[in-house]
Design an enzyme around this catalytic site. Structure first.
Site, PDB file in Angstrom:
ATOM      1  N   CYS A  35     -15.517  -0.705  -4.669  1.00 51.39           N
ATOM      2  CA  CYS A  35     -16.783  -0.381  -4.001  1.00 51.39           C
ATOM      3  C   CYS A  35     -17.416   0.790  -4.766  1.00 51.39           C
ATOM      4  CB  CYS A  35     -16.588  -0.086  -2.522  1.00 51.39           C
ATOM      5  SG  CYS A  35     -15.403   1.195  -2.150  1.00 51.39           S
ATOM      6  N   ASP A  66       0.861  -1.196   0.000  1.00 53.43           N
ATOM      7  CA  ASP A  66       0.000   0.000   0.000  1.00 53.43           C
ATOM      8  C   ASP A  66       0.890   1.236   0.000  1.00 53.43           C
ATOM      9  OD1 ASP A  66      -3.239   0.298   0.572  1.00 53.43           O
ATOM     10  OD2 ASP A  66      -2.091   2.120   0.954  1.00 53.43           O
TER      11      ASP A  66
HETATM   12  N1  SAM Z   1      -8.211  -3.923   0.217  1.00 48.40           N
HETATM   13  C1  SAM Z   1      -8.344  -2.995   1.342  1.00 48.40           C
HETATM   14  C2  SAM Z   1      -9.168  -3.664   2.423  1.00 48.40           C
HETATM   15  O1  SAM Z   1      -9.941  -4.554   2.148  1.00 48.40           O
HETATM   16  O2  SAM Z   1      -9.011  -3.284   3.587  1.00 48.40           O
HETATM   17  C3  SAM Z   1      -8.932  -1.672   0.898  1.00 48.40           C
HETATM   18  C4  SAM Z   1      -8.117  -1.019  -0.207  1.00 48.40           C
HETATM   19  S1  SAM Z   1      -8.621   0.624  -0.640  1.00 48.40           S
HETATM   20  C5  SAM Z   1     -10.013   0.364  -1.610  1.00 48.40           C
HETATM   21  C6  SAM Z   1      -7.411   1.065  -1.812  1.00 48.40           C
HETATM   22  C7  SAM Z   1      -6.006   1.212  -1.244  1.00 48.40           C
HETATM   23  O3  SAM Z   1      -5.102   1.341  -2.336  1.00 48.40           O
HETATM   24  C8  SAM Z   1      -5.780   2.432  -0.374  1.00 48.40           C
HETATM   25  O4  SAM Z   1      -5.342   2.048   0.892  1.00 48.40           O
HETATM   26  C9  SAM Z   1      -4.673   3.218  -1.104  1.00 48.40           C
HETATM   27  O5  SAM Z   1      -3.741   3.809  -0.213  1.00 48.40           O
HETATM   28  C10 SAM Z   1      -4.017   2.116  -1.905  1.00 48.40           C
HETATM   29  N2  SAM Z   1      -3.290   2.528  -3.126  1.00 48.40           N
HETATM   30  C11 SAM Z   1      -3.594   3.500  -4.017  1.00 48.40           C
HETATM   31  N3  SAM Z   1      -2.716   3.520  -5.025  1.00 48.40           N
HETATM   32  C12 SAM Z   1      -1.831   2.529  -4.792  1.00 48.40           C
HETATM   33  C13 SAM Z   1      -0.679   2.048  -5.471  1.00 48.40           C
HETATM   34  N4  SAM Z   1      -0.274   2.607  -6.612  1.00 48.40           N
HETATM   35  N5  SAM Z   1       0.012   1.010  -4.936  1.00 48.40           N
HETATM   36  C14 SAM Z   1      -0.394   0.447  -3.771  1.00 48.40           C
HETATM   37  N6  SAM Z   1      -1.484   0.862  -3.071  1.00 48.40           N
HETATM   38  C15 SAM Z   1      -2.176   1.892  -3.575  1.00 48.40           C
END
Ligand code: SAM
Length: 304
Positions: A234, A133
């Site tokens: 979502c 993340d």
């Molecule tokens: N899967 C998680 C859960 O069930 O608890 C929720 C994930 S949330 C929808 C999306 C996440 O992607 C965020 O925490 C954000 O910080 C992360 N994110 C955004 N761009 C990213 C990247 N390029 N590489 C890794 N993580 C990233």
């Protein structure tokens, strides 16, 4: 405002953490604690429950369902990590990916980690679960969550998934990826309150999210031993869901979409009915989208 009311009416879903307990032990504990167990639900209406009643979910075996707003934040089972408070729809991705114990798995956008802990439970804490993340704060929350849930097979990294080298030797055995990238969140009924947004702004934001999501998806499919990838959001927007999958399939003809959970009541928008959608009205959950992609097997390719 209408959306907020709908959110408050959603059942409280509780996923039993099988790294710490069993569904039967959790049910017994809750019965002794004054909850009234009505058995296994067999239709959607069985999820309409009164205060203190609960059932086993009709689709997901480790999920218990309670009346809306039942509060478990101070409950022993929650504090001890025996139960995870997770919406039913958000339990679909790990359930569909279903990695075998001992396998190597990537959770590409993992924080705050509910799906990571679900994957670890399915893997019985055996194998390797690489979780990435970008957000340090969310990763800190995630460490606490995983510790409480007893997850030990993970390797957390504060890294941009798009910069991870698929050909690095450490990922050579990765066969499964869960990709739950940032999205508009338009399916989250309690958070939705942006009716005042200019349509044009929304379209620009959606286009930029969709392009990021497609880049993540294409990147995930580059891991050399990959067999299955679950993509979820979502969001209720076609642009972040079916359109991203369609574009990805065009660019990666060696992958196909699997028809997931035949008995699930809400499908992806045509023609992608193999995918799953979720909503307050049809599944009593937040709005959600899930697609399971699978690499064509050698034998299948040869037959074609
Ligand atoms: N899967 C998680 C859960 O069930 O608890 C929720 C994930 S949330 C929808 C999306 C996440 O992607 C965020 O925490 C954000 O910080 C992360 N994110 C955004 N761009 C990213 C990247 N390029 N590489 C890794 N993580 C990233």
């Amino acid at each position: 405002r209408v959306q907020r009311v709908a959110g408050e009416q959603l059942p409280r879903y509780v996923r039993v953490n099988t790294l710490k307990t069993t569904v039967e032990d959790a049910v017994d504990y809750l019965k002794r604690d004054g909850f009234s167990y009505l058995g296994q639900a067999s239709r959607l209406d069985d999820l309409t429950l009164k205060k203190k009643e609960f059932v086993k979910d009709l689709h997901l075996p480790q999920l218990l369902v309670f009346a809306p707003k039942t509060d478990f934040h101070n409950h022993f089972l929650y504090k001890a990590g025996h139960i995870i408070l997770q919406d039913k729809a958000s339990c679909l991705p790990a359930f569909l990916l279903n990695p075998t114990p001992g396998s190597h798995v990537i959770d590409a956008c993992a924080a705050p980690g509910n799906k990571t802990s679900h994957l670890a439970a399915i893997m019985e804490n055996k194998g390797k679960l690489f979780a990435f993340d970008l957000d340090a704060k969310r990763l800190a929350t995630m460490s606490t969550l995983l510790l409480r849930a007893g997850v030990t097979c993970h390797k957390l990294a504060h890294q941009d998934f798009l910069t991870i080298d698929p050909d690095s030797p450490q990922y050579k055995d990765v066969e499964n990826i869960l990709l739950d990238p940032s999205c508009s969140g338009s399916g989250m009924v309690c958070l939705k309150d942006h009716a005042s947004n200019e349509e044009e702004e929304d379209q620009t934001r959606l286009a930029s999210l969709a392009s990021f999501q497609l880049r993540c998806l294409n990147h995930g499919l580059r891991f050399p031993r990959l067999k299955r990838l679950v993509y979820s959001t979502c969001s209720i927007h076609r642009q972040e869901n079916e359109e991203v999958i369609t574009a990805c399939l065009h660019q990666n003809p060696n992958f196909r979409v699997v028809h997931a959970l035949a008995h699930w009541p809400e499908r992806g928008l045509e023609p992608l009915s193999q995918c799953l959608r979720a909503s307050t009205s049809k599944t009593r959950t937040h709005g959600f989208f899930v697609a399971l992609l699978e690499k064509h097997s050698m034998s299948r390719d040869m037959k074609l």
